[in-house]
Structures are given as C-alpha cells and as structure tokens.
Write an enzyme that holds these catalytic residues in place. Structure first.
Site, PDB file in Angstrom:
ATOM      1  CG  HIS A 198     -28.300  18.532  -3.326  1.00  0.00           C
ATOM      2  ND1 HIS A 198     -27.449  19.600  -3.417  1.00  0.00           N
ATOM      3  CD2 HIS A 198     -27.523  17.417  -3.388  1.00  0.00           C
ATOM      4  CE1 HIS A 198     -26.205  19.159  -3.512  1.00  0.00           C
ATOM      5  NE2 HIS A 198     -26.217  17.849  -3.498  1.00  0.00           N
ATOM      6  CD  GLU A 443     -17.783  17.885  -4.566  1.00  0.00           C
ATOM      7  OE1 GLU A 443     -18.953  17.795  -4.986  1.00  0.00           O
ATOM      8  OE2 GLU A 443     -17.449  17.555  -3.423  1.00  0.00           O
ATOM      9  CB  CYS A 514     -20.967   9.740  -7.923  1.00  0.00           C
ATOM     10  SG  CYS A 514     -20.204  11.177  -7.171  1.00  0.00           S
TER      11      CYS A 514
END
Length: 583
Positions: A198, A443, A514
């Site tokens: 991230h 996911e 996304c």
C-alpha cells in the site's frame, strides 16, 4: 563524494532529481512542511513557547515531589531541566527553522536525530545511555507542539522555498506518506517494500517517483546527497556525475512534454475505435484528491479508500473518527465530484495498513482479522461508518463497497447491517439514498470461485487485483524478498479475473477492476479483451490508459485475448500480451 547506483523495485513512474532527506522512525511521527519567510519568527516563537511550557511543567513536578520521594526522582527532573536549557536543544532547532524553513516539530526532531547519532558513538556506556533522556525531553516538547498544532502556519507555497527533497527511509507507512503531499518532497526511497504494497500504491496516487526494496539505501545514502530516482527502472543513483545528471534532466523534460500532450485528452470520451464506451474512474485516499481526479477527466470515484481517515491518529484522544467527522469527509468528496458517482469502500485495515503501528500482533496479519472481518467483529464501529456513508448519499450518487468478502454469511450479515443503519437514520430523521447500491470486492480466490452467491445478492462487483494476486499466489506483497513472484499474468490470475467479468456480464451487473492492473497500460488491452468496461485507477494513470483505449479495436483484440486465456505457459502469455500492444 563517490557516485554509486542501487537497484530495487520500481513502484511509481517518472524521474526525480533532488537532495536526500533521511528520515528516522521518530521523524515519521511529526508533520513536515516548509514555513514562508514572513512566518519564520512566529514559528520560532511557537517552539520557544513549547520549550518554556515544558520547563514550567518540570518545575511544577519538582515543587510537587513528596517529601519521602526517592532522591533519584529529583535528580531525574534536574537532568531533564538541564537538557532543556542546553543550547543544543533550546537554540539549535531555532536556527534550523530560520535557515531551512522547517516547521517547529520537524526542526526539533532533526536536531534530536543529529544529537542521538553523536551519543551512539560515545564509548562510555553511562554517557551513551543519556541519549534516552534527550529523546524523552524532546517527546515532552513535541507533545506540547502537537497539542497546539492549530497555531501552526499553513505550508509554504512560494517556489522560492521549495528545495527538491527526496525522502530516504528504512520504511514508510501509507499513513506517513500522506504527510508528504506538498511539493517539497519529490520522491521516495525505502529499504523494504514490494511493488504492490500500500505504500507503493500511495506513491503512485501522489504521482511521485519512488523505488522500494533498496535494501541498505538508508545506511548508504547520506543527508543532502544528490539523488536521482528512475522510477521506471527502480534505480537510484547517488551523487551522479555531471554527464549522468544532464542525461536524466533531458529525460525528465521529455517526460514532462509527453505528459502535457496527454493532457489534451482530458475531455475526450473513452471510446474504442469500434465504438465501445469505457468508463474511467479514479482511486482516491482523501477528499482532497477529488479535484485532481476531475482534472484528469475521471468520470467518478471507483474506490475511496476510507481507511486513510482512520490511520495516523495515534496522537489524538479518539483514534476512531466520529460519525459526524466521517460524514463530513464523505460528503466533501461527494460534493467535490459534482454529481459523478463516488464508490466508498468500508474500512479495510490490517496487514500493511494497521490503525496503529503497534498493532502488528497477528502471526500473519494479511490472513487475520482485517477488512470486513474486523468490521463485523466491531459492529458499532461498522454501523457508525455505514451511517456516515449513508448520510453522505443524500448529497450525490454514492455506492457502498465491501472488501474481503468470501463467505455467504458475511454478505448477508453486511446487508443486514446496512438495513440496520438505514433504520437508525430513519428513526433519527436523517436523509439518505434508500436505493444505494452495495457491491463486493472480489479479492479472495474463494470469492472468484463462488460468484453465483455474489451476483445474486450484490448490485456490482469490483476486482481488487492486488490482494487477489497476493492470496492466489501465496505472496506477501509487502515482502521485497518474494516480490519477483508477484505476477499479474499468472494463468490462474487471468482465469479468475475473466470468470468474474463474465459472471457479472451474464447477471447484468457492473464489474470494475480497481487494483493496480487497471492503471497498467501494458494490460489495458488484455482487460478490454476480457470484457472489462469499467476501470478505476490513480488519477495520474488515467490519461495514459485513455490513450490506449482510443487506439484499441475490440473486434481484433477480443479473439486474441480468448487465445491468451487458453494458454498456460507463462512465456507464451507474456509474448501474446506484448503482441496485443501492436495490434
């Protein structure tokens, strides 16, 4: 200084050239911004006032000591008072404010880091241990400064005071990176991290070149060294020669020219050559990202990562933002997008996004109590967020996205809690969109392999390719030692994505990607050929992807993609995807 080159993992495209600014873990806990010339003395006074307040506090402690208190306590206070009065603490940081234009907190931490390094070199163990006393005194001053942070001047915007600084650190958390949003910082270099951690994702969203997995960069690079980051290659050059510097400046100028050319596509609809309309959405971390998303031509927000409203709050009395605080942030984003849809993902914390840096207690946090599992384990926290999101839906088109679902009971529980939140708002007389769409992140492989239960219950699906790749291939995407195994073109990954898109098309519900694959122009044609019609990515990547879409003919690409999906040999898949680029 001798020149040397480090090789790591490229995570954010572009070239940055600037001076190294080394950050210790302690330095990451404070705000970093530059102060304009006219505010310098006010900032000096802010630090002087904090020093004086701590001094008064120490005097009060001395005065209030019980008569039978151990003598060591009094001596401890005396030592701290002496440290506080030492010019190295009371005056040196003031000089840093005046000369480098650092804000007070940053100036103090910079000076403390320099002192700490000097103490580390002292041979006498007793004197060496005094470093802890200095750090404790600094913490007292920082607490006072942070308690009066609202008195701090706004960050400088004048180009005159914008030294081009490159952050060099062992590691930087996603929450820490959001501190460095002003133009003073033009690049990031870290010892650890993977391409799809991230931290890397935030670097891309800030549109700042970065390289991670550099191993010993923070030990080898020294403060104020000249540094070049080649974000495309994952290369860092320290103290480059004049010739190398000129070559990279020329490449940097060429990239800037190409970017300006792309900007002409902002208002051009994303339509393929054969007339297929594609929806391009933006991923954002904070409401302040919305203007940039609109400026890049985004048709809405496909992923609002709400966890960044919750992170980096360790210094605040309440770590969890209140319902009203969350509502204001969601409403701000919805209003800023001017009627375009905003997809808000519910709290997705855990793994490399803990609420607090001390919360890494699970043996494997990526497989533990994270995302929707955490929210269902904390129903009041979840209901608070749901109410805040629902209230924001009264101000524009909002879609609610639930991360990390894998079991049918989780889906049903979430939908029941959405209804409970609606009932609570009705009872309170609060407005909201009663027909708000609720979607699921795909996911986890288990979710992609049990799509019928998702399409039956959900209004839309969004494929989070970052975690889907991590969980399918059993690779920790934060661990640079296994980063080479992270492969978005693995045949299993392609099958799971294709299955999800196909299931959505058959059920008549929207499917978006996304994850990072959506913003990778090398994969745009492959995803289009699979049937994907909705991409959500960082605003900085949007125009490059749009250009690829405009040059694409699906009648040619779709049959070629079907062949790729029937291929199982990795090298053959890579070659076929490369061939798609030239069709």
């Amino acid at each position: 200084m001798a020149s040397f080159t480090l090789h790591g993992i490229p995570v954010s495209r572009g070239i940055s050239i600037g001076r190294a600014h080394l950050l210790t873990p302690a330095a990451l806990d404070v705000k970093h911004y530059l102060v304009a010339e006219e505010h310098l003395e006010a900032e000096v006074k802010r630090l002087q006032d904090a020093l004086a307040e701590v001094h008064r506090g120490l005097q009060a402690l001395w005065t209030d000591l019980p008569k039978d208190a151990p003598t060591e306590l009094g001596a401890f206070i005396d030592v701290h008072a002496l440290i506080l009065s030492d010019p190295m603490i009371s005056e040196a940081p003031l000089d840093i404010i005046r000369t480098r234009h650092y804000n007070a907190e940053w100036a103090l931490v910079t000076q403390i880091d320099e002192l700490s390094a000097q103490f580390d070199e002292i041979e006498d163990p007793y004197l060496r241990e005094r470093k802890a006393d200095i750090q404790q005194v600094a913490e007292r001053v920082l607490k006072v400064l942070m308690g009066t942070a609202q008195l701090a001047p706004a960050p400088v915007t004048d180009e005159e005071f914008q030294p081009q600084m490159i952050v060099v650190a062992h590691d930087i958390s996603p929450a820490d990176m959001l501190q460095f949003r002003d133009r003073s910082f033009i690049g990031f270099v870290t010892d650890v991290g993977g391409q799809n951690s991230h931290t890397a994702i935030v670097a891309r969203s800030l549109d700042i070149p970065a390289a991670v997995g550099m191993s010993q960069a923070s030990q080898l690079i020294e403060q104020d060294d000249w540094v070049i980051i080649d974000g495309d290659a994952g290369v860092v050059i320290c103290n480059p020669s004049t010739l190398v510097l000129e070559q990279y400046r020329a490449r940097q100028a060429a990239m800037l020219k190409a970017r300006k050319k792309l900007s002409k596509l902002k208002k051009t609809p994303a339509i393929t050559r054969d007339g297929t309309v594609i929806t391009l959405l933006a991923n954002i971390e904070l409401p302040d990202d919305c203007p940039h998303a609109l400026d890049c031509g985004a048709e809405g927000v496909g992923l609002f990562r709400s966890e960044f409203l919750f992170m980096g709050r360790s210094g605040q009395a309440h770590k969890i933002p209140s319902e009203d605080e969350q509502f204001e942030q969601y409403r701000k984003a919805v209003v800023a997008m001017k009627g375009r849809p905003v997809t808000i993902r519910t709290l997705d914390i855990g793994a490399d996004k803990p609420l607090d840096q001390t919360e890494h207690t699970a043996l494997n946090p990526a497989l533990g109590l994270r995302a929707i599992r955490y929210c269902l384990a904390e129903p009041q926290l979840f209901l608070t967020q749901l109410r805040a999101i629902l209230r924001a839906s009264a101000f524009g088109k909002v879609r609610l996205l639930i991360p990390m679902l894998s079991h049918v009971f989780e889906i049903d529980q979430c939908l029941a809690m959405v209804e409970q939140a609606k009932a609570q708002l009705r009872e309170a007389g609060q407005k909201y969109d009663a027909a708000i769409d609720v979607g699921a992140m795909i996911e986890i492989p288990a979710a992609a392999l049990s799509l019928p239960m998702f399409v039956k219950r959900m209004n839309f699906l969004s494929i989070g390719t970052n975690d889907l790749i991590q969980y399918t291939l059993a690779i920790d995407r934060v661990d640079y030692e296994v980063a080479h195994l992270y492969d978005p073109l693995h045949p299993a990954i392609l099958q799971l994505i294709a299955m999800t898109i196909s299931a959505g098309m058959k059920a008549g519900i929207d499917v978006a990607v996304c994850g990072e694959m959506a913003g990778d122009v090398k994969l745009t044609r492959l995803l289009l050929g699979m049937g994907l019609r909705e991409f959500s990515m960082h605003p900085a990547q949007l125009l490059s992807v749009k250009q690829e879409i405009l040059n694409c003919d699906l009648t040619t690409i779709t049959p070629q993609t079907r062949k790729i999906l029937r291929t199982t040999e990795p090298h053959a898949i890579v070659e076929a995807v490369q061939q798609l680029q030239v069709i």
